[in-house]
Scaffold this active site. Structure first.
Site, PDB file in Angstrom:
ATOM      1  N   CYS A  86     112.796  28.543  81.524  1.00 28.97           N
ATOM      2  CA  CYS A  86     111.362  29.146  81.290  1.00 28.97           C
ATOM      3  C   CYS A  86     111.600  30.525  80.092  1.00 28.97           C
ATOM      4  O   CYS A  86     111.953  29.774  78.816  1.00 28.97           O
ATOM      5  CB  CYS A  86     110.820  29.796  82.254  1.00 28.97           C
ATOM      6  SG  CYS A  86     109.134  29.976  82.168  1.00 28.97           S
ATOM      7  N   HIS A 192     110.736  24.658  85.276  1.00 27.60           N
ATOM      8  CA  HIS A 192     111.726  25.425  86.393  1.00 27.60           C
ATOM      9  C   HIS A 192     112.565  24.238  87.093  1.00 27.60           C
ATOM     10  O   HIS A 192     111.778  23.477  88.014  1.00 27.60           O
ATOM     11  CB  HIS A 192     110.953  26.023  87.330  1.00 27.60           C
ATOM     12  CG  HIS A 192     110.233  27.504  86.741  1.00 27.60           C
ATOM     13  ND1 HIS A 192     110.925  28.605  86.724  1.00 27.60           N
ATOM     14  CD2 HIS A 192     109.229  27.697  85.984  1.00 27.60           C
ATOM     15  CE1 HIS A 192     110.198  29.594  85.907  1.00 27.60           C
ATOM     16  NE2 HIS A 192     109.324  28.907  85.813  1.00 27.60           N
ATOM     17  N   GLU A 194     114.657  24.490  89.386  1.00 21.01           N
ATOM     18  CA  GLU A 194     114.736  24.926  90.711  1.00 21.01           C
ATOM     19  C   GLU A 194     113.593  24.789  91.538  1.00 21.01           C
ATOM     20  O   GLU A 194     113.627  24.877  92.943  1.00 21.01           O
ATOM     21  CB  GLU A 194     115.069  26.512  90.942  1.00 21.01           C
ATOM     22  CG  GLU A 194     114.091  27.458  90.677  1.00 21.01           C
ATOM     23  CD  GLU A 194     113.727  27.737  89.050  1.00 21.01           C
ATOM     24  OE1 GLU A 194     112.902  28.717  88.718  1.00 21.01           O
ATOM     25  OE2 GLU A 194     114.466  26.867  88.275  1.00 21.01           O
TER      26      GLU A 194
END
Length: 212
Positions: A86, A192, A194
């Site tokens: 990001c 992202h 994750e």
């Protein structure tokens, strides 16, 4: 082998820590540590720089940790595998153009971070939620990831690299939006990983086992 996730008070790192630790266990890729200690970064085998918020604020957060910017510059120059996520990805470029002011990035990948400007006025900013990858380069960190795979975004700005060879993945949001950039031992994602479920976990595993 140790992978460090740099903590400079830019967002909650809990989900990133858990995802990276899970993939490290599954792929026998050593330890994953969240740290704000430049000496831990100096000793690390891999470096992850996350980031949430404004470009200038994130750069200021790194600048506020004595020695952190210097050790990052040194380790990346030495060829340590690096992943920016990001705003951490945006900081890899030369310049952030947000809110009418310019902020300096690291300049590792020439280009600038600019506002997303969708062709369709019905599309809201920030670009938030799931989107399908439209193009994916042949790169070890993207192995097993293909156009049509879903990834998760929360952002209003994206990177425009000067050299098209540094653009590694895109999505469509009223026009092309940069999803991943990289060169040499550096890789960055605007999305992202994750939060991107199976696709994100695959990318994390690819990074942790990458031998550039």
């Amino acid at each position: 082998m140790t992978t460090v996730i740099i903590d400079y008070e830019s967002g909650n790192l809990h989900s990133a820590e858990k995802s990276f630790q899970r993939m490290a266990r599954e792929h026998d890729a050593g330890a994953v540590v969240v740290t704000s200690d430049p000496e831990a970064v100096r000793r690390a085998d891999r470096i992850v720089l996350p980031g949430v918020g404004a470009f200038a604020d994130c750069r200021a957060g790194l600048d506020a940790i004595p020695g952190m910017v210097e050790v990052l510059e040194q380790r990346v120059a030495e060829g340590t595998p690096f992943l920016g996520i990001c705003v951490g990805q945006q900081l890899m470029t030369s310049l952030g153009r947000e809110h009418g002011a310019d902020a300096q990035g690291f300049g590792w990948i020439p280009g600038e971070c600019v506002a997303i400007t969708p062709d369709d006025p019905a599309l809201k900013i920030p670009h938030m939620g799931w989107n399908d990858l439209q193009s994916v380069a042949d790169h070890p960190v993207l192995a097993g990831i293909a156009p049509g795979d879903h990834v998760y975004f929360v952002h209003s700005y994206h990177v425009r690299p000067t050299d098209p060879a540094h653009l590694l993945a895109e999505v469509d949001y009223g026009g092309p939006v940069t999803a991943a950039i990289g060169r040499d031992t550096m890789f960055g994602t605007q999305f992202h990983p994750e939060k991107s479920q199976a696709t994100g976990l695959r990318l994390i595993a690819n990074f942790l086992t990458w031998k550039p």
